[in-house]
Design a protein around this motif. Structure first.
Motif, mmCIF file in Angstrom:
data_model
loop_
_atom_site.group_PDB
_atom_site.id
_atom_site.type_symbol
_atom_site.label_atom_id
_atom_site.label_comp_id
_atom_site.label_asym_id
_atom_site.label_seq_id
_atom_site.Cartn_x
_atom_site.Cartn_y
_atom_site.Cartn_z
ATOM 1 N N UNK A 1 0.781 -1.282 0.057
ATOM 2 C CA UNK A 1 -0.019 -0.043 -0.032
ATOM 3 C C UNK A 1 0.949 1.239 0.129
ATOM 4 N N UNK A 2 1.951 1.073 0.656
ATOM 5 C CA UNK A 2 2.646 2.609 1.127
ATOM 6 C C UNK A 2 3.461 2.753 -0.079
ATOM 7 N N UNK A 3 4.103 1.556 -0.698
ATOM 8 C CA UNK A 3 4.852 1.864 -2.044
ATOM 9 C C UNK A 3 3.819 2.307 -3.303
ATOM 10 N N UNK A 4 2.618 1.772 -3.170
ATOM 11 C CA UNK A 4 1.829 2.477 -4.191
ATOM 12 C C UNK A 4 1.569 4.000 -3.891
ATOM 13 N N UNK A 5 1.612 4.270 -2.642
ATOM 14 C CA UNK A 5 1.084 5.826 -2.462
ATOM 15 C C UNK A 5 2.369 6.640 -2.940
ATOM 16 N N UNK A 6 3.668 6.160 -2.527
ATOM 17 C CA UNK A 6 4.954 6.775 -2.955
ATOM 18 C C UNK A 6 5.067 6.791 -4.621
ATOM 19 N N UNK A 7 4.746 5.638 -5.094
ATOM 20 C CA UNK A 7 4.803 5.635 -6.574
ATOM 21 C C UNK A 7 3.800 6.635 -7.362
ATOM 22 N N UNK A 8 2.768 6.886 -6.660
ATOM 23 C CA UNK A 8 1.806 7.793 -7.158
ATOM 24 C C UNK A 8 2.413 9.135 -7.044
ATOM 25 N N UNK A 9 2.973 9.397 -5.860
ATOM 26 C CA UNK A 9 3.555 10.653 -5.782
ATOM 27 C C UNK A 9 4.812 11.040 -6.874
ATOM 28 N N UNK A 10 5.317 9.968 -7.177
ATOM 29 C CA UNK A 10 6.443 10.115 -8.479
ATOM 30 C C UNK A 10 5.788 10.154 -9.495
ATOM 31 N N UNK A 11 4.363 10.161 -9.682
ATOM 32 C CA UNK A 11 3.534 9.930 -11.232
ATOM 33 C C UNK A 11 3.980 8.681 -11.707
ATOM 34 N N UNK A 12 4.280 7.895 -10.981
ATOM 35 C CA UNK A 12 4.261 6.272 -11.595
ATOM 36 C C UNK A 12 3.156 5.576 -11.201
ATOM 37 N N UNK A 13 2.311 5.185 -12.083
ATOM 38 C CA UNK A 13 0.742 4.764 -11.628
ATOM 39 C C UNK A 13 1.264 3.271 -11.208
#
Length: 367
Positions: A204-216
């Motif tokens: 979950x937290x990796x997805x949060x960080x990836x979204x902040x990077x602009x990586x879906x």
């Protein structure tokens, strides 16, 4: 204790006094398990570490836009705050935005998570009420979500309320699990709280960080990624609202300047989302990184020490950044006269998972 055992050890005069079993998982945004400690598949109650996922369900009702919540309000939805005046005042303002009253909240008052605040309350003979709950922001968010979907605020906290049904689906989707694979209990604040394998919390937290990077990271990019990114940035930009003065979550996010988010769960669970960098790629991550930790006996002092130790072993952040967390990393073991009587040690080895045959990562990260 042998170096291979997954324990943290406290001693008194060199004599082992206590050992604390540790479980941890490190994953990337695609869900690849990179490093483990103990049992990364341990069925774990995420408790308040699940709040960003629960907040996502609120954002997806469009209640945030309808009621004019800002990023500070979103941070409070994700918070286990210290019941400082700024937290209570923001809770009241959020209630006014949705035209609700404190009586509508189904969380109770309790002692503050801050000893400073508690001492002040005792001096004033103050009795905390629902707006003082460390989970007040999440509860107001749930009320807003319930109103936004037309379900009504009554019973918003019950497992079969339409708002909680949406939360269940959202949490399962973020974990990449079927909704039937996530178990639910009741948290201390009276809302449902999920349990799932520990590595799914890291996911979950990796997805949060990836979204902040602009990586879906392939996760419903057209609708979900912007909301995930907003939650990440709200927490990273308002760390004082997520916890409070002197608290680990606040100091961690402040030290890293928004490059990561961290969130405590009661009874010693923790999760961190780290934005992509040379550091995460060196560890074999495909972009962002997620870290989850559970201390078997629920000891929070040991939890903070382990989380900081893992950041050091993984090489996340510079030594100067991590030094700001030194009091948590190596807590003083002193007696009533200030005499140092022992310490905390980390004999465990963080093991590499090596999903690919040509993976250059080391097999283990020892102290």
């Amino acid at each position: 204790m042998t170096p291979s055992e997954d324990f943290v050890v406290t001693d008194r005069g060199g004599i082992v006094e206590n050992s604390h079993r540790v479980h941890a998982a490190v994953v990337d945004a695609k869900g690849r398990l990179l490093y483990t400690l103990g049992n990364p598949a341990r069925m774990t109650l995420a408790r308040s570490a699940a709040k960003p996922a629960q907040a996502l369900a609120i954002l997806e009702t469009e209640g945030v836009e309808r009621f004019g919540f800002d990023d500070g309000d979103i941070a409070l939805m994700c918070a286990s705050h210290s019941s400082e005046e700024r937290h209570i005042a923001r809770t009241r303002t959020m209630l006014s935005k949705i035209k609700a009253e404190e009586a509508d909240l189904r969380c109770g008052g309790h002692p503050s998570l801050s000893e400073t605040v508690n001492r002040s309350w005792i001096r004033q003979e103050f009795i905390p009420t629902a707006v003082c709950s460390n989970c007040s922001g999440k509860h107001v968010g749930m009320l807003a979500g319930a109103r936004a979907i037309g379900a009504g605020m009554e019973g918003y906290h019950l497992p079969d309320h339409p708002m909680q049904e949406r939360v269940k689906r959202t949490v399962a989707e973020l974990c990449d699990l079927d909704v039937r694979e996530v178990e639910w209990g009741i948290d201390g604040c009276n809302l449902p709280t999920p349990a799932f394998p520990l590595d799914r919390l890291a996911r979950i937290y990796a997805k949060l960080a990836a979204a902040a990077d602009g990586d879906d990271a392939g996760d419903r990019p057209s609708t979900r990624a912007p909301a995930l990114a907003r939650i990440f940035h709200a927490m990273g930009r308002h760390p004082d609202l997520v916890a409070g003065d002197g608290r680990y979550c606040t100091l961690l996010m402040r030290a890293f300047g928004g490059a990561l988010i961290g969130k405590l769960g009661a009874d010693a669970s923790y999760a961190i989302g780290v934005q992509a960098s040379d550091e995460t790629r060196r560890l074999g991550a495909d972009g962002a990184l997620g870290i989850s930790v559970k201390i078997e006996d629920g000891n929070l002092e040991i939890l903070y020490a382990v989380v900081t130790e893992l950041l050091e072993r993984l090489g996340i952040g510079s030594p100067d950044i991590r030094s700001q967390l030194a009091p948590f990393h190596h807590p003083q073991r002193v007696n009533t006269m200030g005499v140092t009587i022992g310490g905390v040690s980390f004999p465990f080895t963080l093991r590499g998972s090596k999903p690919d045959g040509d993976d250059p990562r080391p097999a283990a990260l020892a102290r």
